[in-house]
Structure formats: C-alpha cells, structure tokens
Design a protein around this motif. Structure first.
Motif, PDB file in Angstrom:
ATOM      1  N   ASN A 109       0.829  -1.213   0.000  1.00 25.05           N
ATOM      2  CA  ASN A 109       0.000   0.000   0.000  1.00 25.05           C
ATOM      3  C   ASN A 109       0.865   1.267   0.000  1.00 25.05           C
ATOM      4  OD1 ASN A 109      -2.638   0.840  -0.262  1.00 25.05           O
ATOM      5  ND2 ASN A 109      -2.877   1.263   1.922  1.00 25.05           N
ATOM      6  N   ARG A 110       1.963   1.197  -0.726  1.00 25.38           N
ATOM      7  CA  ARG A 110       2.898   2.332  -0.880  1.00 25.38           C
ATOM      8  C   ARG A 110       3.602   2.699   0.429  1.00 25.38           C
ATOM      9  NH1 ARG A 110       3.181   7.835  -2.976  1.00 25.38           N
ATOM     10  NH2 ARG A 110       4.389   7.710  -4.893  1.00 25.38           N
ATOM     11  N   LYS A 111       3.656   1.735   1.345  1.00 34.93           N
ATOM     12  CA  LYS A 111       4.377   1.965   2.609  1.00 34.93           C
ATOM     13  C   LYS A 111       5.355   0.833   2.824  1.00 34.93           C
ATOM     14  CE  LYS A 111       1.080   4.566   5.404  1.00 34.93           C
ATOM     15  NZ  LYS A 111      -0.258   4.347   4.867  1.00 34.93           N
ATOM     16  N   SER A 171      -2.315  -6.838   1.787  1.00 30.70           N
ATOM     17  CA  SER A 171      -1.840  -6.380   0.472  1.00 30.70           C
ATOM     18  C   SER A 171      -2.900  -6.655  -0.601  1.00 30.70           C
ATOM     19  CB  SER A 171      -0.498  -7.039   0.106  1.00 30.70           C
ATOM     20  OG  SER A 171      -0.672  -8.405  -0.203  1.00 30.70           O
ATOM     21  N   CYS A 196      -5.754  -4.108  -0.111  1.00 27.14           N
ATOM     22  CA  CYS A 196      -5.335  -2.781  -0.611  1.00 27.14           C
ATOM     23  C   CYS A 196      -5.355  -2.766  -2.143  1.00 27.14           C
ATOM     24  CB  CYS A 196      -3.931  -2.445  -0.120  1.00 27.14           C
ATOM     25  SG  CYS A 196      -3.864  -2.190   1.652  1.00 27.14           S
ATOM     26  N   ALA A 251      -7.515  -0.260  -4.360  1.00 29.57           N
ATOM     27  CA  ALA A 251      -6.855   0.616  -5.342  1.00 29.57           C
ATOM     28  C   ALA A 251      -7.393   0.396  -6.745  1.00 29.57           C
ATOM     29  CB  ALA A 251      -5.347   0.333  -5.328  1.00 29.57           C
ATOM     30  N   SER A 266      -4.315  -4.043 -10.599  1.00 30.19           N
ATOM     31  CA  SER A 266      -3.356  -3.858  -9.506  1.00 30.19           C
ATOM     32  C   SER A 266      -2.646  -5.194  -9.311  1.00 30.19           C
ATOM     33  CB  SER A 266      -4.072  -3.403  -8.234  1.00 30.19           C
ATOM     34  OG  SER A 266      -5.176  -4.258  -7.973  1.00 30.19           O
ATOM     35  N   GLN A 302       7.532   3.599  -6.348  1.00 30.74           N
ATOM     36  CA  GLN A 302       7.009   4.612  -5.429  1.00 30.74           C
ATOM     37  C   GLN A 302       7.435   6.004  -5.897  1.00 30.74           C
ATOM     38  OE1 GLN A 302       8.706   4.589  -1.466  1.00 30.74           O
ATOM     39  NE2 GLN A 302       6.725   5.050  -0.564  1.00 30.74           N
ATOM     40  N   LYS A 346      -0.950   4.140  -4.376  1.00 29.06           N
ATOM     41  CA  LYS A 346      -0.920   3.154  -3.289  1.00 29.06           C
ATOM     42  C   LYS A 346      -1.813   1.948  -3.616  1.00 29.06           C
ATOM     43  CE  LYS A 346      -4.434   5.017  -0.255  1.00 29.06           C
ATOM     44  NZ  LYS A 346      -4.813   5.374   1.093  1.00 29.06           N
ATOM     45  N   GLY A 347      -1.305   0.784  -3.225  1.00 25.96           N
ATOM     46  CA  GLY A 347      -2.067  -0.449  -3.422  1.00 25.96           C
ATOM     47  C   GLY A 347      -1.977  -1.048  -4.813  1.00 25.96           C
ATOM     48  N   SER A 362       2.432  -3.890  -5.011  1.00 26.74           N
ATOM     49  CA  SER A 362       2.984  -4.234  -3.696  1.00 26.74           C
ATOM     50  C   SER A 362       3.935  -5.411  -3.833  1.00 26.74           C
ATOM     51  CB  SER A 362       1.855  -4.614  -2.723  1.00 26.74           C
ATOM     52  OG  SER A 362       1.048  -3.487  -2.452  1.00 26.74           O
TER      53      SER A 362
END
Ligand code: ADP
Length: 486
Positions: free
Chosen positions: A17-19, A54, A57, A61, A177, A198, A204-205, A208
């Motif tokens: 999720n972009r983290k 993941s 998410c 997304a 995604s 990134q 995000k999402g 991953s």
C-alpha cells in the motif's frame, strides 16, 4: 561489500500500500551472495495478515486505477522506466550480489526488464476492442477489453528483475493492480523496483511486494483469496502444477512460465561457427540457469566432430568467478544444492557411457561453483537428456536423419524454446512447424525480446509475455450486444 550511489535502493522491508512495513517480528530472511556465501542483509518476512492486507489494498486501489486513462497509466509506467535507467548501475550491483550473474549480464537483465515497462507503457494506449458485423440488421455487436482485476505474481530467482517487470508492466498497463511475491533467495532487486515505483508515483495499493520465509503459505493465500482474479507464475513445473490446482477452487485465470528442455539442433548444412556462437550464448547465459537455455545438443553425425571440437575450444575461453569482477563471464550457481544436483546428472551420464570433454567436477572456487561442462556420446535415457539441467552442462547426441532429429527434439513433456541451425530454408519451415515448442530460434541463440511473445506449450505452461499479445493475459473481453435498432 555493496557500494551504491543511492543507498536508499537497498530496502529490507515489505512494500504494501505504498508503505514500507516490517512484517513478522519473529522472522527474517537472510539474503546471501551466492559467490561468497556472505550475508548481504536481512529482509522482512510477511505474515499471513500482511498478505491478506496487500490483497485488500490492491482491491481498494483497483477501483480508481482501472478508471484512469491509458495515457495516465502510460505516463506513470514511463516514469518508472526512466528511473530504472537512471539507476541502472545500482540495480546491476544489487542483482549481481544477490543472484551471482556477471555484471554485464545483470546490466543486460535490467535493460531487458525495463524494456517491458517501456513497451507496455506504449501498448496501454492500444487496448482496442472490435466492432463485429452482426447477422441481424437490428443489432450492433462490439467488444471491449477490461482489466481482469487484482493480479498475483510469483517469480523466481534466476531473473530477479525482469521476471517481475514482464508481469507487472502489462498488468499495470491494462489497469490491474498487482501483488508480487519474488523469490526469497533474491528479494533485493524486487524491493529496489518497488522503491522506484514509489518514486515514479504509482499509486498506493497498485503495486505491492510481499516476501516470506514460507512461500507455500503466501502462495496459498494468493491462490485461495477470491479477491485475486489472476495468477502469473514463473518457476518450476512442479510448483506450477501445485499452483494451478490451488487456483481451481476460485477459477482464477493462470499464466505459467515453467521449465524447459530446449533442443539445440545442428544440421549438416549449418554454419558451424554461427552454431558455436549461438550455443555459447544459449547454453551458458546465467551459468545455464534459464528456462530457455539449450539443454540438449542434437548434432548431425557428419558435423559432430567439427561442431564439438569448436564448441569445446570456445567454452574454454569462459572465465568463471565472482560476477562482480569485470573479467568474469560465468558466475556461481544459486546454491550448493544446485551444484550437487547438476553434478549428480553429469555423474549419471558418465557412468552410463557419456564422455566428459570439458569440466565435469565441482570447482575449487567454492561450493556454489560448477565449471562449464561438455559431454559427448550422450543417449536419450540419460538424465541430462530427459531433465532440465539448470546448470552449465552441454550434453551432445548425434543424429543421422531429419526425422530422427525431430523425434529426439520432441521427446519431452517440456515445450518452451528450441534452436535449429541450417541454411536450408525449406527445412527451416518444415522443421519449425513440427517442433513442439512455443519459441524457435533459427540460426539464433538469443531469442528473448519485449517485442515478441515469450511462452511455452505442453508442460512448459501457458500464456505469453511481451509483444502485442502480452496484455491478453491481464484482460477480459466483454461482448456488448446492442439490439432493438430501427
Ligand atoms: P526455482 O527452482 O526457480 O526456485 P520454484 O518453483 O521453486 O523454482 O520457485 C519459484 C517461485 O515460487 C519462488 O518465488 C518460490 O518462493 C515460489 N514457491 C515455491 N514453492 C511454492 C509454493 N508451494 N507455493 C507458492 N510459491 C512457491
């Protein structure tokens, strides 16, 4: 020691999720350099909850991502492509230390991997439908192509960069995604790609990366979870079959790039020097650890001696060692177990009458090194003929007629690549059409490119990666029937 211009490309966490997240606090993955056995770093290992998250998410997304225009998706993919090219030296170093292939080959892989992103950034804009002439004057029939939904990709260690981009680029271009599960042996290239995704602004999402010590558990969630609509896998036939079965319950679409057993056929009218050049390129790339590597050399008896002598001479020029050294042209195998497996196949052949013309015993360089090996007088009952070798071993077998060559070439359940060397254009057509393979190299040992379809038939799998066909695996065709027209 791994020196990077941008140390932030060496990531050790999961990307969800972009983290960047830590995963299981109790577990981690030790990533080792196969040339030295030295640990490069530790990487986080995903829990089952991380994998489920993941997927959720990716599903969230998807709604926004699939609604973006093709041009918007193409722009983001192009950003990603340019960042990869800008950081190619660091990505090359990371790939060589975790996978072992020489720097020149690692750089070629990054370029090759990036070429899929560039290609599918362009193809995103060409996801055309059809207008179909109707049988009824009151109807108009059309088709549209739509993203299939959340995609899971499971990738191997032999191409830690390119096997990811070959799946992620068409998925993202189509509006899907994707969750990538790279090999736990080579996660660093995947995580560096995530860092650049990134930076490229991929939302995000949408992309991953999860990795774990227990690939079975992650694979089970990715295949069982009904939110995942498609699985794309590159790896062994054994694991591919397990995953196909696991996908059956939720009827997921699958793409499988599985093992090969490529025949390399040299006819009596071949240009022998050209054949030797192709043989070296096809056999020894990545120390023989690619699914399109020539696995069996079938050589017409009238040129057997000439080909074999020149092939041995050319192979002697390869320099084995740690891929990070500039002079090295062939690196280690991925593990000591791989060396033992390759050596067992060679020993079995030698005990059953094959002659070892070069190599044939483990190297002094270390437990993961196996030297380029050439075997003559091979017979079809030997393991080196029947099984995928996945190491730098070239078994040579003689044939007398075209029919015999064809039967030997097709005598396998695998059907990925094949190679033939001849100057006779009637034979080229006749033989190519009868070979049971998805890819035929004709007077050419290097066949992979983003502009052509890569994939196998028989038990080598299904689906095609790259080319104008490459997005088909990530799209559904919807048929719209408009009636009542007056
Ligand atoms: P290789 O011989 O190239 O390692 P594998 O098929 O064993 O081929 O591995 C390819 C990928 O499949 C890797 O990412 C690995 O972690 C994963 N994998 C292996 N076994 C399983 C499994 N049972 N379920 C899901 N993924 C798996």
């Amino acid at each position: 020691m791994l020196y990077l211009n941008d140390p932030l490309l060496l990531k050790q966490q999961l990307f969800i999720n972009r983290k960047w997240v830590d995963g299981d606090s109790e577990k981690s993955i030790s990533v080792q350099n196969p040339a030295t056995g030295i640990e490069i770093c530790k990487v986080a290992s995903a829990t089952k909850e991380d994998v489920v998250f993941s997927i959720e998410c990716a599903q969230d997304a998807l709604q926004t991502w699939r609604a973006t225009t093709a041009k918007q998706r193409a722009e983001l993919l192009k950003n990603w492509y340019h960042l990869i090219i800008e950081n190619i030296d660091d990505l090359t170093s990371i790939l060589t230390v975790e996978q072992g292939k020489p720097l020149a080959e690692a750089k070629a892989e990054i370029l090759y991997g990036a070429s899929y992103i560039e290609w599918f950034a362009e193809e995103a804009k060409r996801m055309y439908g059809d207008i179909i002439p109707s049988n009824k004057s009151s109807q108009r029939l059309l088709t549209i192509k739509q993203p299939i939904g959340v995609v899971a990709a499971i990738t191997p260690w032999n191409f830690p960069n390119a096997m990811i981009t070959r799946k992620a680029a068409p998925a993202l271009a189509a509006g899907c995604s994707i969750i990538v599960k790279p090999s736990e042996t080579t996660p660093l290239s995947a995580l560096a790609l995530a860092e650049l995704a990134q930076r490229a602004g991929i939302p995000k999402g949408v992309f991953s990366v999860v990795i774990g010590v227990d690939s079975k558990e992650i694979g089970k969630e990715l295949t069982d979870n009904p939110l995942v609509k498609k699985l794309s896998f590159t790896g062994s036939t054994k694991v591919g079959k397990i995953l196909i079965k696991q996908c059956a319950d939720t009827v997921k679409k699958v793409s499988m790039e599985l093992g090969g057993n490529a025949p390399f056929i040299v006819f009596e009218d071949a240009d022998i020097d050209q054949a030797v050049k192709g043989a070296i390129a096809s056999k020894f790339r990545n120390a023989g650890q690619t699914c399109v590597c020539a696995n069996r050399f079938l050589v017409h008896s009238s040129v057997y001696q000439a080909f074999t002598t020149k092939f041995v001479e050319a192979t002697k020029k390869l320099v084995m060692g740690n891929g990070i050294e500039a002079k090295v042209s062939i690196g280690p195998l991925i593990t000591a177990a791989a060396v033992q497996d390759v050596h067992a196949k060679v020993t079995y052949a030698a005990e059953n009458g094959a002659k070892i013309l070069l190599g044939g015993s483990p190297s002094q360089l270390g437990a993961n090194f196996y030297p380029p090996t050439i075997l003559s007088d091979v017979t079809p009952d030997m393991r080196v003929f029947k099984e995928e070798i996945f190491g730098p071993v070239a078994p040579i077998i003689a044939f007398d007629t075209e029919q015999q060559a064809l039967e030997l070439a097709n005598a396998t359940e695998a059907g990925l690549a094949s190679y033939l060397y001849t100057q006779n254009y009637s034979r080229i057509w006749r033989f190519s059409e009868r070979l049971e393979n998805g890819i035929v190299g004709i007077n050419e040992g290097v066949i992979s490119t983003e502009v052509a379809p890569f994939g196998g038939i028989k038990q080598s799998g299904n689906g095609r990666e790259g080319s104008k066909y490459g997005m088909d695996d990530y799209t559904e065709i919807k048929y719209l029937c408009m009636g009542g027209l007056v």
